[in-house]
Scaffold this active site. Structure first.
Site: not given
Ligand code: ATR
Length: 292
Positions: A18-19, A64, A68, A89, A105, A130, A133, A155
């Protein structure tokens, strides 16, 4: 009128980005001759794309997912944030030919948090959910701000542990714990800032959109809850936080403020964030209404 000065974003995929809406609105409102487009660049061609943009007179690029970290190696200089986060970024093509990598960010998140709540992470107990990135940028920024304590919960336990170690190494004065999602009630107890950087709550999958990254009754009253997810702007997490008596900080603001920091570096002019926020909300409504 002369040709517009090119700006753009490199991502893979790039269809959802969307940027362009944000930066082109800023150019229009300010009467500045810039034009910003999204480019889908396969990771194998990242260096060619960056050098090509430089050769074509681009003033800057947004970088993005998934580029990155990889793009940082192509830079002549890195800002302090980009160095500490190990990720870029925003690229500024300097007039002397230097490529300078920044990361907006963290600062975008912090400025929006301060503007929305009047608060700062200094001395506070913070929790980042989480370990991807977005988590990396926010966790480093929270540590730089001098939080009393930072917990990173994910997770995949090992990724949280790795990120906690990364942050403690980048910001040696910081105290960071990493762990899984199993004992969120005790981890969140007494937290003053909780940031969701997982994709839970995001539009596109009905089950995911209906899920919060933390149980509602684990959110302390008087906490600040911030979400990286911006579609929808009011996620289940933020709705739960509001019910729990917390202040909320939307992902839309974070998106606009990280863009505003890049815009200022490229053009020297402040982005009209209120107007840009309006146009972002309109675009999100169209997307939510049009395809949900
Ligand atoms: P970004 O760069 O936008 O942070 P990413 O690197 O794909 O995206 O990170 C996504 C985050 O969402 C991760 O921390 C992921 O957890 P995992 O490291 O265990 O994969 C978390 N995430 C995605 N789906 C999830 C779910 N169903 N329950 C809990 N955490 C989830």
């Amino acid at each position: 009128m002369t040709n517009p000065i090119p700006l753009g974003v490199l991502g893979y995929p790039a269809g959802h980005i969307l940027s362009p809406v944000l930066h082109n609105k800023a150019a229009e409102v300010l009467g500045l001759n810039y034009h910003y487009l999204a480019y889908e660049v396969h990771p194998d061609f990242l260096e060619e794309a960056v050098r090509g943009a430089q050769a074509m007179g681009f003033r800057g690029l947004t970088i993005t997912i998934p580029h990155k970290v990889a793009v940082a190696k192509l830079m002549d200089e890195l800002s302090e944030d980009a160095r500490l986060m190990g990720a870029v970024n925003t690229i500024v093509f300097e007039e002397d030919g230097n490529l300078v990598g920044h990361n907006t960010d963290g600062i975008g998140w912090l400025r929006f948090l301060e503007e929305t709540t009047g608060e700062h992470p200094r001395g506070k107990k913070c929790l980042v959910l989480g370990a991807g990135g977005a988590a990396r940028a926010i966790a480093v920024k929270i540590a730089q701000c001098g939080a009393a304590h930072l917990d990173i919960r994910n997770r995949t336990y090992d990724k949280a542990l790795e990120l906690a170690q990364f942050v403690e190494k980048s910001v040696p004065s910081s105290k960071v714990n990493g762990g899984g999602l199993d004992d969120l009630y005790s981890v969140a107890d007494g937290c003053e800032i909780i940031v969701n950087t997982t994709s839970l709550g995001m539009w596109g999958d009905a089950e995911r959109m209906a899920t919060t990254p933390i149980p509602e009754n684990a959110i302390p009253e008087d906490c600040i809850c911030s979400d990286a997810v911006y579609i929808p702007p009011d996620t289940e997490f933020l709705k739960a936080a509001r019910r729990a008596g917390s202040q909320i900080v939307r992902g839309t603001g974070w998106l606009v403020y990280q863009a505003a920091a890049a815009w200022k570096m490229w053009t020297g002019v402040d982005m009209p964030t209120d107007i840009v926020m309006e146009v972002l909300n309109q675009s999100l409504e169209l997307r939510l209404g049009g395809e949900s």
